[in-house]
Design a protein around this motif. Structure first.
Motif, PDB file in Angstrom:
ATOM      1  N   ASP A   1       0.827  -1.207   0.000  1.00  0.00           N
ATOM      2  CA  ASP A   1       0.000   0.000   0.000  1.00  0.00           C
ATOM      3  C   ASP A   1       0.865   1.262   0.000  1.00  0.00           C
ATOM      4  N   ALA A   2       2.010   1.192   0.689  1.00  0.00           N
ATOM      5  CA  ALA A   2       2.916   2.340   0.720  1.00  0.00           C
ATOM      6  C   ALA A   2       3.467   2.639  -0.674  1.00  0.00           C
ATOM      7  N   THR A   3       3.763   1.579  -1.428  1.00  0.00           N
ATOM      8  CA  THR A   3       4.233   1.758  -2.803  1.00  0.00           C
ATOM      9  C   THR A   3       3.120   2.309  -3.693  1.00  0.00           C
ATOM     10  N   THR A   4       1.916   1.766  -3.533  1.00  0.00           N
ATOM     11  CA  THR A   4       0.769   2.224  -4.320  1.00  0.00           C
ATOM     12  C   THR A   4       0.515   3.709  -4.098  1.00  0.00           C
ATOM     13  N   ALA A   5       0.754   4.184  -2.875  1.00  0.00           N
ATOM     14  CA  ALA A   5       0.535   5.601  -2.572  1.00  0.00           C
ATOM     15  C   ALA A   5       1.432   6.501  -3.414  1.00  0.00           C
ATOM     16  N   VAL A   6       2.669   6.069  -3.657  1.00  0.00           N
ATOM     17  CA  VAL A   6       3.571   6.849  -4.510  1.00  0.00           C
ATOM     18  C   VAL A   6       3.118   6.766  -5.964  1.00  0.00           C
ATOM     19  N   LEU A   7       2.723   5.579  -6.370  1.00  0.00           N
ATOM     20  CA  LEU A   7       2.242   5.399  -7.742  1.00  0.00           C
ATOM     21  C   LEU A   7       1.017   6.270  -8.010  1.00  0.00           C
ATOM     22  N   ALA A   8       0.149   6.412  -7.005  1.00  0.00           N
ATOM     23  CA  ALA A   8      -1.079   7.178  -7.160  1.00  0.00           C
ATOM     24  C   ALA A   8      -0.879   8.675  -6.952  1.00  0.00           C
ATOM     25  N   GLY A   9       0.316   9.072  -6.574  1.00  0.00           N
ATOM     26  CA  GLY A   9       0.572  10.489  -6.340  1.00  0.00           C
ATOM     27  C   GLY A   9       0.038  11.000  -5.018  1.00  0.00           C
ATOM     28  N   GLU A  10      -0.264  10.084  -4.084  1.00  0.00           N
ATOM     29  CA  GLU A  10      -0.793  10.497  -2.778  1.00  0.00           C
ATOM     30  C   GLU A  10       0.309  11.031  -1.870  1.00  0.00           C
ATOM     31  N   VAL A  11       1.547  10.564  -2.078  1.00  0.00           N
ATOM     32  CA  VAL A  11       2.687  11.013  -1.280  1.00  0.00           C
ATOM     33  C   VAL A  11       3.849  11.326  -2.208  1.00  0.00           C
ATOM     34  N   ASP A  12       4.844  12.024  -1.663  1.00  0.00           N
ATOM     35  CA  ASP A  12       5.977  12.453  -2.484  1.00  0.00           C
ATOM     36  C   ASP A  12       7.028  11.367  -2.679  1.00  0.00           C
ATOM     37  N   PHE A  13       7.240  10.529  -1.652  1.00  0.00           N
ATOM     38  CA  PHE A  13       8.249   9.481  -1.782  1.00  0.00           C
ATOM     39  C   PHE A  13       8.001   8.380  -0.775  1.00  0.00           C
ATOM     40  N   THR A  14       8.718   7.282  -0.941  1.00  0.00           N
ATOM     41  CA  THR A  14       8.729   6.211   0.041  1.00  0.00           C
ATOM     42  C   THR A  14      10.078   5.530  -0.002  1.00  0.00           C
ATOM     43  N   CYS A  15      10.457   4.898   1.099  1.00  0.00           N
ATOM     44  CA  CYS A  15      11.641   4.038   1.157  1.00  0.00           C
ATOM     45  C   CYS A  15      11.129   2.642   1.490  1.00  0.00           C
ATOM     46  N   ASN A  16      11.295   1.711   0.578  1.00  0.00           N
ATOM     47  CA  ASN A  16      10.657   0.405   0.702  1.00  0.00           C
ATOM     48  C   ASN A  16      11.631  -0.684   0.273  1.00  0.00           C
ATOM     49  N   ASN A  17      11.262  -1.933   0.544  1.00  0.00           N
ATOM     50  CA  ASN A  17      12.071  -3.058   0.108  1.00  0.00           C
ATOM     51  C   ASN A  17      12.145  -3.095  -1.418  1.00  0.00           C
ATOM     52  N   VAL A  18      13.316  -3.379  -1.933  1.00  0.00           N
ATOM     53  CA  VAL A  18      13.510  -3.415  -3.385  1.00  0.00           C
ATOM     54  C   VAL A  18      12.559  -4.404  -4.044  1.00  0.00           C
ATOM     55  N   THR A  19      12.269  -5.511  -3.365  1.00  0.00           N
ATOM     56  CA  THR A  19      11.379  -6.517  -3.947  1.00  0.00           C
ATOM     57  C   THR A  19      10.013  -5.936  -4.285  1.00  0.00           C
ATOM     58  N   SER A  20       9.575  -4.934  -3.532  1.00  0.00           N
ATOM     59  CA  SER A  20       8.278  -4.309  -3.783  1.00  0.00           C
ATOM     60  C   SER A  20       8.344  -3.232  -4.850  1.00  0.00           C
ATOM     61  N   LEU A  21       9.554  -2.842  -5.250  1.00  0.00           N
ATOM     62  CA  LEU A  21       9.722  -1.686  -6.121  1.00  0.00           C
ATOM     63  C   LEU A  21      10.235  -2.014  -7.518  1.00  0.00           C
ATOM     64  N   VAL A  22      10.854  -3.189  -7.668  1.00  0.00           N
ATOM     65  CA  VAL A  22      11.518  -3.506  -8.930  1.00  0.00           C
ATOM     66  C   VAL A  22      10.566  -3.401 -10.118  1.00  0.00           C
ATOM     67  N   GLY A  23       9.383  -4.005  -9.977  1.00  0.00           N
ATOM     68  CA  GLY A  23       8.433  -3.998 -11.088  1.00  0.00           C
ATOM     69  C   GLY A  23       8.046  -2.592 -11.534  1.00  0.00           C
ATOM     70  N   PRO A  24       7.569  -1.733 -10.614  1.00  0.00           N
ATOM     71  CA  PRO A  24       7.190  -0.375 -11.011  1.00  0.00           C
ATOM     72  C   PRO A  24       8.363   0.465 -11.523  1.00  0.00           C
ATOM     73  N   VAL A  25       9.575   0.237 -10.975  1.00  0.00           N
ATOM     74  CA  VAL A  25      10.736   0.991 -11.467  1.00  0.00           C
ATOM     75  C   VAL A  25      11.069   0.556 -12.888  1.00  0.00           C
ATOM     76  N   LYS A  26      11.133  -0.760 -13.107  1.00  0.00           N
ATOM     77  CA  LYS A  26      11.432  -1.258 -14.451  1.00  0.00           C
ATOM     78  C   LYS A  26      10.329  -0.875 -15.445  1.00  0.00           C
ATOM     79  N   GLY A  27       9.097  -0.756 -14.944  1.00  0.00           N
ATOM     80  CA  GLY A  27       7.981  -0.391 -15.802  1.00  0.00           C
ATOM     81  C   GLY A  27       7.886   1.102 -16.076  1.00  0.00           C
ATOM     82  N   GLY A  28       8.827   1.871 -15.522  1.00  0.00           N
ATOM     83  CA  GLY A  28       8.848   3.306 -15.787  1.00  0.00           C
ATOM     84  C   GLY A  28       7.835   4.112 -14.994  1.00  0.00           C
ATOM     85  N   LYS A  29       7.272   3.514 -13.927  1.00  0.00           N
ATOM     86  CA  LYS A  29       6.268   4.223 -13.132  1.00  0.00           C
ATOM     87  C   LYS A  29       6.853   4.871 -11.881  1.00  0.00           C
ATOM     88  N   LEU A  30       7.987   4.354 -11.429  1.00  0.00           N
ATOM     89  CA  LEU A  30       8.682   4.918 -10.277  1.00  0.00           C
ATOM     90  C   LEU A  30      10.129   5.215 -10.655  1.00  0.00           C
TER      91      LEU A  30
END
Length: 334
Positions: A199-228
């Motif tokens: 949910d913390a990652t989704t909040a950044v994707l949705a523009g609800e917050v400015d940033f997050t620091c999260n486990n890489v496993t939760s972020l790899v997909g959106p980063v590689k997909g050009g969304k984060l």
């Protein structure tokens, strides 16, 4: 005389057998009185997260090492304290083990005086892997580097916000460590807690917050997909899955390197020498198992098997790091 060529239709089966042999052969080496029945590995968090995946990956790749299976059981609650306490009180016979995590085995013991266990109230068997973190912004964010983000926080204290999975979780403490190591107070950015890391990652994707620091496993997909956009990773070296993200040292915040998820294997205090020796052999075999390493890396983690004594030193250092961070930012859990 040359042996006849192997028919093409049999070659895939032979390759599969060759891959299986390194896993199946050690069972002969480790065959002894222990284990004589299935081993329960308690995951002190819900199914589907990093801890659960680490435990199930361990179970899958030890099938050829131990003849008896490792059965994964999820006992979540109280940020990992419920499952950890269950294993602490279990019989010290080697048949109830704990998939230890940084939150339940380092953060809580460091910051919660009322916790029912100390960090060293267990038999530490070995570290399995590191789960580095990364700080990210939305791909459309104006902050292209970590320096950009920190400059904006300094210019407008209390205006930017970040998502976490709640107070005193690693997501929260990673952001706090980032602010602290940059000379910024805890109030410089506003924490917005969510139910979990996803949910913390989704909040950044949705523009609800400015940033997050999260486990890489939760972020790899959106980063590689050009969304984060990844601004920094807490790993000591650049990650294969996030090659564009500078390390904490490269980004000028070396203290952030200490903030990383990890998985280890614990047992109740007082495990016998034969059980400890058996697990030392099993984990050493795992260290040499290429399929296990590849599987860990595919989940965005770093294989980092350490023997028991080195793991104990590592965990002790982690506890002290979070104790010091808690004192610096004035954080203590009741």
């Amino acid at each position: 005389m040359h042996s006849p060529a192997l028919p093409a239709r049999l070659r895939p089966a032979l390759r599969a057998l060759a891959l299986a042999l390194p896993l199946s052969c050690p069972a002969i080496v480790l065959a002894d009185a222990y284990p004589s029945r299935p081993i329960t590995v308690v995951v002190p968090f819900s199914a589907g997260g990093d801890a659960d995946m680490a435990a199930r990956n361990l179970s899958a790749h030890l099938r050829g090492v131990y003849r008896e299976p490792l059965v994964v059981v999820n006992k979540g609650g109280a940020n990992g304290a419920v499952g950890s306490q269950f294993v602490r009180e279990a019989a010290a016979d080697g048949y109830t083990l704990l998939l230890a995590r940084v939150g339940s085995q380092a953060v809580l013991p460091a910051l919660q005086p009322s916790l029912g266990y100390r960090w060293d109230d267990f038999t530490i068997l070995g570290l399995l892997e590191l789960n580095p973190m990364a700080c990210v912004v939305n791909a459309s964010s104006p902050y292209r580097t970590l320096a950009d983000l920190l400059a904006a926080i300094k210019a407008r204290p209390g205006k930017l916000n970040y998502s976490t999975s709640g107070p005193a979780t690693v997501l929260n403490l990673a952001a706090q460590a980032l602010l602290s190591s940059s000379g910024l107070p805890r109030s410089a950015a506003v924490e917005i807690p969510y139910k979990g890391g996803a949910d913390a990652t989704t909040a950044v994707l949705a523009g609800e917050v400015d940033f997050t620091c999260n486990n890489v496993t939760s972020l790899v997909g959106p980063v590689k997909g050009g969304k984060l956009r990844a601004l920094v990773a807490t790993s000591p070296e650049r990650l294969k899955d996030l090659p564009g993200a500078p390390t904490a040292r490269e980004a000028g915040v070396p203290a952030l390197e200490a903030v990383s998820g990890w998985s280890a294997l614990y047992g109740p205090k007082g495990l016998s020498a034969p059980v400890r020796a058996s697990w030392a052999k099993a984990l050493d075999t795992l260290r040499q198992t290429a399929p296990w390493r590849a599987s860990v890396e595919s989940m965005g983690s770093i294989p980092r098997l350490m023997p028991a004594d080195q793991t104990r030193t590592f965990v002790g250092e982690q506890v002290r790091f979070y104790q010091e961070l808690g004192r610096t930012i004035g954080l203590k859990l009741d």
